[in-house]
Design a protein around this motif. Structure first.
Motif, PDB file in Angstrom:
ATOM      1  N   THR A 289      17.611  62.603  70.825  1.00  0.00           N
ATOM      2  CA  THR A 289      16.971  61.294  70.743  1.00  0.00           C
ATOM      3  C   THR A 289      16.139  61.110  72.002  1.00  0.00           C
ATOM      4  N   LEU A 291      13.441  58.494  73.860  1.00  0.00           N
ATOM      5  CA  LEU A 291      12.963  57.125  73.840  1.00  0.00           C
ATOM      6  C   LEU A 291      11.761  56.968  74.768  1.00  0.00           C
ATOM      7  N   THR A 296      10.160  56.145  69.395  1.00  0.00           N
ATOM      8  CA  THR A 296      11.418  56.897  69.453  1.00  0.00           C
ATOM      9  C   THR A 296      11.310  58.105  68.534  1.00  0.00           C
ATOM     10  N   GLN A 298      13.754  61.208  66.830  1.00  0.00           N
ATOM     11  CA  GLN A 298      15.110  61.682  66.575  1.00  0.00           C
ATOM     12  C   GLN A 298      15.061  62.919  65.680  1.00  0.00           C
ATOM     13  N   THR A 315      10.421  59.440  63.371  1.00  0.00           N
ATOM     14  CA  THR A 315       9.804  58.717  64.476  1.00  0.00           C
ATOM     15  C   THR A 315       9.722  57.238  64.123  1.00  0.00           C
TER      16      THR A 315
END
Length: 393
Positions: A289, A291, A296, A298, A315
């Motif tokens: 993950t 940020l 974001t 993942q 995303t």
């Protein structure tokens, strides 16, 4: 074409004629074209040192790669080497050796894949480089960065390509994820990364696998699963090293002192951070993950995609909590497994060195060294009561 020229020369050429210089130039160009064609079609010939389980996956990758071939395998037992070759798709012409040295002494071996225990990497990777064999080395690359420096120095001194066996970075999905992280509008500025790689080893694994033996792979879960976590964090930070590393309290060690589970906190300047958790004791998880200030990313299977030819990541880009957006799933397809993509890229680099068009690509050794530096810092923090450790390049 080459045979036609030879026939013409033998039957018709008058070496005293004025056309002789033209013929010599034509023949030379023809020979050059033939040699170029042969070189372009000749795959990189791999020798494998040892018959470790992970070598099965790389044997398949070498078969799938369009520019490489399985040429030789060596083991301390020739019967084991024969069995390995028979079970893993080696061609009938493959060389079977009862020692690692025999593989390195074979003049037709271009490159070696080294899946031996980490404690043996220094000896065999250095010897391979000294024998002018290009080196694809399993990770972790060494027990510490001082050992790895000796390996990379040997590769540089002998003009051979080095690459470690981290295959996920060669998957086309990784390039797509990099594009998102680099997008200042959709992702913004990277603030923090969290990475996990864990799997639950059974009783046999926890007692007998080389990754839990202090004399073989002394870094345990940190060197195996942790290598991927640290690599993922460095990738997200565009390989900028953190300033400090602090191991989490409460790592789990076996009776031999080998790490079975641990984690760490990494810190950069301007408040940027990362954490990771690696384990041989918890359910299979392979997550990143990342940020940013506006987005974001993942991914849930970054180490080994659940499917060979299709993989995905999600995303999210949004301005604030009240402007929530649904995650976007991005699917990336490929004809090659990520392991085969790695072998293909490594073989391409080797080929370029062999034909004289380039020198070894140094970036792969640099990335391996940075990962090893972080592992060393985490281990030092654990050994010294979880104190903060400065990372020195």
């Amino acid at each position: 074409m080459f045979q036609a020229y030879l026939l013409y020369i033998n039957n018709w050429t008058d070496w005293s004629s004025s056309d002789t210089p033209f013929l010599i130039v034509s023949i030379s160009l023809c020979i050059f074209e033939v040699l170029q064609s042969v070189m372009a079609e000749t795959p990189i010939r791999f020798g494998i040192l040892g018959c470790a389980g992970i070598a099965r996956k790389l044997s398949r990758a070498i078969i799938l790669s369009p520019n490489s071939t399985l040429y030789a395998v060596g083991s301390r037992s020739i019967d084991k080497a024969k069995k390995f070759a028979a079970e893993n798709g080696f061609p009938p012409s493959a060389k079977i050796y009862g020692t690692y040295e025999d593989v390195l002494d074979d003049p037709d071996v271009d490159a070696v894949y080294v899946p031996l225990p980490t404690s043996m990497h220094l000896q065999w990777a250095v010897l391979a480089a000294e024998k002018k064999k290009h080196v694809l080395l399993e990770k972790p690359v060494a027990l510490n960065v001082a050992e790895f420096d000796q390996i990379i120095q040997a590769c540089e001194a002998n003009g051979v390509q080095f690459m470690d066996g981290t295959h996920w970075v060669h998957h086309p999905r990784t390039a797509k994820m990099t594009e998102f992280l680099s997008d200042t509008h959709r992702f913004g500025e990277l603030k923090t990364v969290h990475s996990i790689f864990s799997f639950a080893g059974d009783d046999d694994f926890l007692k007998n696998d080389i990754r839990v033996k202090p004399g073989l792979d002394g870094l345990g879960a940190l060197g195996d699963a942790g290598w991927y976590c640290v690599g993922a964090i460095l990738w997200a930070f565009d390989y900028e090293l953190p300033k400090t590393v602090t191991a989490f309290c409460g790592p789990v060690l076996n009776e031999g002192g080998v790490i079975l589970e641990c984690g760490s906190y990494l810190q950069w300047e301007e408040g940027k951070t990362a954490t990771f958790h690696c384990s041989f004791l918890s359910n299979l998880t392979m997550a990143i993950t990342a940020l940013g200030t506006t987005g974001t990313l993942q991914v849930h299977d970054f180490v080994v995609p659940y499917e060979d030819k299709s993989s995905s990541f999600t995303t999210v880009s949004q301005i604030g909590f009240t402007a929530r957006a649904l995650p976007s799933q991005h699917v990336v397809t490929t004809d090659l497994t990520q392991e085969a993509s790695m072998v293909t890229e490594f073989s391409r680099l080797v080929k370029s060195i062999k034909d004289g068009s380039s020198k070894p690509e140094a970036k792969w050794g640099s990335l391996s060294r940075k990962t090893q530096l972080i592992l060393d810092a985490v281990k030092a923090s654990i050994d010294n009561g979880f104190e903060l450790v400065q990372v020195e390049a």
